[in-house]
Design a protein around this motif. Sequence first.
Motif, PDB file in Angstrom:
ATOM      1  N   ASP A  56     -50.545 -84.277  18.847  1.00 10.57           N
ATOM      2  CA  ASP A  56     -50.977 -83.616  17.610  1.00 10.57           C
ATOM      3  C   ASP A  56     -50.095 -82.436  17.213  1.00 10.57           C
ATOM      4  N   SER A  57     -48.982 -82.215  17.934  1.00 16.45           N
ATOM      5  CA  SER A  57     -48.203 -81.012  17.609  1.00 16.45           C
ATOM      6  C   SER A  57     -46.745 -81.153  18.020  1.00 16.45           C
ATOM      7  N   LEU A  58     -45.932 -80.277  17.411  1.00 10.38           N
ATOM      8  CA  LEU A  58     -44.545 -80.064  17.805  1.00 10.38           C
ATOM      9  C   LEU A  58     -44.456 -78.694  18.467  1.00 10.38           C
ATOM     10  N   LEU A  59     -43.522 -78.545  19.385  1.00  7.99           N
ATOM     11  CA  LEU A  59     -43.354 -77.296  20.116  1.00  7.99           C
ATOM     12  C   LEU A  59     -42.123 -76.570  19.577  1.00  7.99           C
ATOM     13  N   THR A  60     -42.327 -75.350  19.114  1.00  6.41           N
ATOM     14  CA  THR A  60     -41.210 -74.601  18.533  1.00  6.41           C
ATOM     15  C   THR A  60     -40.146 -74.273  19.561  1.00  6.41           C
ATOM     16  N   GLN A  61     -40.516 -74.241  20.847  1.00  8.08           N
ATOM     17  CA  GLN A  61     -39.539 -73.965  21.891  1.00  8.08           C
ATOM     18  C   GLN A  61     -38.604 -75.157  22.125  1.00  8.08           C
ATOM     19  N   LYS A  62     -38.932 -76.303  21.533  1.00 10.98           N
ATOM     20  CA  LYS A  62     -38.044 -77.466  21.520  1.00 10.98           C
ATOM     21  C   LYS A  62     -37.712 -77.710  20.053  1.00 10.98           C
ATOM     22  N   PRO A  63     -36.706 -77.017  19.539  1.00  8.99           N
ATOM     23  CA  PRO A  63     -36.511 -76.917  18.083  1.00  8.99           C
ATOM     24  C   PRO A  63     -36.037 -78.182  17.398  1.00  8.99           C
ATOM     25  N   GLU A  64     -35.694 -79.216  18.145  1.00  7.33           N
ATOM     26  CA  GLU A  64     -35.184 -80.427  17.508  1.00  7.33           C
ATOM     27  C   GLU A  64     -36.232 -81.055  16.579  1.00  7.33           C
ATOM     28  N   GLY A  65     -37.491 -81.019  16.985  1.00 11.31           N
ATOM     29  CA  GLY A  65     -38.546 -81.583  16.153  1.00 11.31           C
ATOM     30  C   GLY A  65     -38.709 -80.823  14.851  1.00 11.31           C
ATOM     31  N   ILE A  66     -38.647 -79.493  14.928  1.00  5.91           N
ATOM     32  CA  ILE A  66     -38.743 -78.665  13.725  1.00  5.91           C
ATOM     33  C   ILE A  66     -37.542 -78.916  12.822  1.00  5.91           C
ATOM     34  N   ALA A  67     -36.349 -79.034  13.430  1.00  9.92           N
ATOM     35  CA  ALA A  67     -35.142 -79.303  12.648  1.00  9.92           C
ATOM     36  C   ALA A  67     -35.226 -80.663  11.961  1.00  9.92           C
ATOM     37  N   PHE A  68     -35.827 -81.649  12.632  1.00  7.23           N
ATOM     38  CA  PHE A  68     -35.995 -82.973  12.038  1.00  7.23           C
ATOM     39  C   PHE A  68     -36.895 -82.889  10.806  1.00  7.23           C
ATOM     40  N   CYS A  69     -37.950 -82.083  10.901  1.00  5.26           N
ATOM     41  CA  CYS A  69     -38.832 -81.890   9.741  1.00  5.26           C
ATOM     42  C   CYS A  69     -38.060 -81.275   8.565  1.00  5.26           C
ATOM     43  N   LYS A  70     -37.170 -80.343   8.862  1.00  2.00           N
ATOM     44  CA  LYS A  70     -36.347 -79.748   7.804  1.00  2.00           C
ATOM     45  C   LYS A  70     -35.448 -80.797   7.164  1.00  2.00           C
ATOM     46  N   ASP A  71     -34.845 -81.634   7.983  1.00  2.00           N
ATOM     47  CA  ASP A  71     -33.973 -82.685   7.469  1.00  2.00           C
ATOM     48  C   ASP A  71     -34.747 -83.660   6.578  1.00  2.00           C
ATOM     49  N   LEU A  72     -36.015 -83.881   6.911  1.00  3.45           N
ATOM     50  CA  LEU A  72     -36.845 -84.824   6.152  1.00  3.45           C
ATOM     51  C   LEU A  72     -37.499 -84.183   4.933  1.00  3.45           C
TER      52      LEU A  72
END
Length: 426
Positions: A56-72
């Motif tokens: 149910d979540s992404l972890l900000t300490q693993k920034p690749e997921g957050i960066a993927f959201c930015k790309d999308l």
Amino acid sequence: MQVDVVIVGGGIAGLAAAFELRAAGRSCVVLERAARTGGVITSERVGDFVVDGGPDSLLTQKPEGIAFCKDLGIADRLVPTKLPRLAYIQRGNRLHALPANSVLGIPTRFGPFIRTGLFTWAGKTRMAAEWFVPPRQDAGDESIGAFMWRRFGQEAVDYLAEPLLAGIHAGDVDKLSMRALFPRFVETERKHGSLLRAFRAQRSQAHASPDGVFRSLPGGLSELVDAATRALPTEVVRLGSDVREISRDGGWTVRTVDGVSYTGRAAILTAPAYVTGDLCRGVDADLARLCAEVPYASSGTVALAFPRSAVAHPLNGSGFVVPRVERTGIMAASWLSSKWPHRAPEGQVLMRAYVGGALDTDALAKSDDELVERSLSALRPLLGITGAPTLTRVYRFERRSAQHDVGHLDRDRKSTRLNSSHVSES
């Protein structure tokens, strides 16, 4: 069909790989045997409820997921967890808040640790003595349980390591590898000797985000899957494509059970290791064997909704974990409507219980009704729940939790060398 890269598996890893390849100008195809993309990520809207069945979540300490959201283009939809950001551990019939300023339960301040009722005074004394425990000289791997027992004692194993460190992987604390899953702890011991001393010294240097470390999306984490799928041309993702075998003849050929063949200069396999092992048998017997050796656990989540008036507990936080020694039948529970905004309508609460795991292998043999009743039996006395739930959903994940047991890193290094040999030959 000829492409640059054939991707087997349409979970988030396969979709992300396809997105990156397309961005680099490479052609690809994603083969997914299910009728939808996303794998274990599954969100469901039931009336005004939004239910995440899996992660149910992404972890900000693993920034690749957050960066993927930015790309999308969906980063502006990311939401943090609601206040207060408290997590609890069950001991007996009480929920004890995880001591403030702790690192996965390991205290960085003595005041909250001394005041907590989670540990006995004998347990606290033994944990505090970690300050003086010499570092391990053997550089070999060890289990999470062995590491925590050696440094902090048995109570820390039972009420921290097992429900928190092993629990998040649905695994066995006496088998999971400390080096594979929590290398920071191993490195801290090597460099500083005491984890207590090191984390206390680092506390003043840390700048925690005021919004916490977790992020999700208003429609559940499936919003990420949907955005990634939409970002790919429709012809790239092939649903209902069950791969039968992979072979090499200069390039890579991937065949489905329907007899369709796809060829590429490279192949990416994002399926579970045991599936990858079956597919690789004709290509590399050693790699297939290493993949087949990775054990997997099965688990399930049980979503439950109630009128707010039917739950006595304030539900002030995100939920709680249950040490195995408590033997309640569940591993944990999260209060989704307290953890995330927009998950339940006004006047209702939404929660879910976690069942199964490596130490409860028969859980998913139970019927949905039995799993709901097991969850209710564990939650009712603890949270003061009256009446029947207004919504129930059961989500099952058979053999979906890879177990990185002691020795996993050695297996990983061997498989990496084998993979590298295939890449170098291409």
